[in-house]
Enzyme design. Structure first.
Site, PDB file in Angstrom:
ATOM      1  N   GLY A  13       0.806  -1.212   0.000  1.00 19.36           N
ATOM      2  CA  GLY A  13       0.000   0.000   0.000  1.00 19.36           C
ATOM      3  C   GLY A  13       0.837   1.259   0.000  1.00 19.36           C
ATOM      4  CB  ALA A  14       4.286   1.826  -0.892  1.00 26.71           C
ATOM      5  N   GLY A  17      -0.728   7.835   0.984  1.00 31.23           N
ATOM      6  CA  GLY A  17      -0.905   7.859   2.425  1.00 31.23           C
ATOM      7  C   GLY A  17       0.312   7.502   3.251  1.00 31.23           C
ATOM      8  CB  ILE A  18       0.531   5.637   6.474  1.00 24.89           C
ATOM      9  CG1 ILE A  18      -0.491   6.498   7.212  1.00 24.89           C
ATOM     10  CG2 ILE A  18       1.629   5.215   7.443  1.00 24.89           C
ATOM     11  CD1 ILE A  18      -1.284   5.741   8.257  1.00 24.89           C
ATOM     12  CB  SER A 141      -5.980   1.194  14.191  1.00 20.61           C
ATOM     13  OG  SER A 141      -6.790   2.208  14.743  1.00 20.61           O
ATOM     14  CE1 TYR A 168      -8.986   0.452   9.645  1.00 19.10           C
ATOM     15  CE2 TYR A 168      -9.631   1.321  11.788  1.00 19.10           C
ATOM     16  CZ  TYR A 168      -8.718   1.220  10.759  1.00 19.10           C
ATOM     17  OH  TYR A 168      -7.509   1.875  10.854  1.00 19.10           O
TER      18      TYR A 168
END
Length: 279
Positions: A13-14, A17-18, A141, A168
């Site tokens: 997921g690069a 965002g983070i 999280s 989530y």
């Protein structure tokens, strides 16, 4: 934070965002970066952005769709075929507010946030061990504190609520459970595992939460650079080199939810092995 020269890093997921902020920070420290992204176009743009921001040209792209276990398996095999070591795996990608099922019939948030990353980690585990000392960083999280347990039957059904926030929270508890069990199973191998709360970050993870809920949710959130700090800390800092299985927030150890029990972690691991075919 530590020098990453000579260290190879794979980040999921690069493209935004983070994950993108994490990639920039680790590339600036001299790491060899592989960005695993679902969109090839966004992935190429991210590679260019990381190179421009860091001055480090040692950045490559991998194709990965965490909602499709066949794609996850192919990504792991494609990376292994390159003959590269793997010193840090950052399981960063995530979704929230999505409704649907993965290609393999799992609730989408669980399938992407936990199951896809479980399959990827297991597919790369031999390489991580061979490259040791190495690290696995799972982005969770503090939402995991409000998850009561894992309803394994519900993980094969589409979520009913509009926001999908309950699912989530469960997926983030699964990240913690996976980290703890991975640390137990890899004790003595040279592979350490970390779980992080990035902060409440205004990132693309919330893009599917419907208007007007999304602007209200993201109004007071922190930016992605600050959100990446704890991931970078666990990936690079010599201070945590001997730690494993712990939960970190703001670059400090924090007690995980008391609901993250060893029994539940073992049960999740058994289901995850069965569902992914990874042992």
């Amino acid at each position: 934070m530590g020098d990453m020269s000579g260290r190879t890093v794979l980040i999921t997921g690069a493209s935004t965002g983070i994950g993108l902020a994490t990639a920039k920070a680790l590339a600036a420290r001299g790491g060899r970066l592989f960005l695993a992204c679902r969109s090839a176009a966004k992935g190429r743009a991210a590679v260019a952005e990381v190179v421009a921001a860091s001055g480090n040209h040692d950045v490559d792209l991998l194709d990965l769709d965490l909602a499709d276990l066949a794609s996850v398996d192919k990504c792991a095999r494609d990376f292994a075929s390159r003959g590269e070591p793997l010193h840090v795996l950052v399981n960063n990608a995530g979704v929230a507010g999505h409704r649907g099922l993965t290609e393999d019939g799992f609730e989408l948030t669980f399938g992407v946030n936990h199951l896809g990353h479980f399959a990827l980690t297991m597919g790369l585990l031999d390489l991580l061990v061979a490259s040791g000392p190495s690290r696995v960083v799972n982005v969770s999280s503090d939402a995991h504190y409000s998850a009561r347990t894992v309803d394994f039957g519900a993980l094969r059904r589409v979520t009913r609520p509009v926001t999908g926030y309950a699912e989530y929270r469960v997926s983030k508890l699964c990240n913690v459970l996976f980290t703890q069990e991975l640390a137990r199973r890899l004790a003595g191998t040279g592979v350490t595992a970390y779980c992080v709360h990035p902060g409440v970050v205004a990132s693309d993870i919330w893009r599917k939460v419907p208007w007007p809920v999304r602007p209200l949710m993201t109004r007071f959130m922190i930016d992605t650079d600050r959100g990446a700090e704890t991931s970078v800390y666990c990936a690079a800092s010599p201070e945590v080199a001997s730690a494993s299985g712990l939960f970190y927030d703001r670059c400090r150890e924090r007690e995980a939810s008391p609901r993250a029990t060893r029994r539940l972690a073992e049960e999740l691991w058994a289901h995850s092995e069965q569902w992914t075919g990874q042992r």
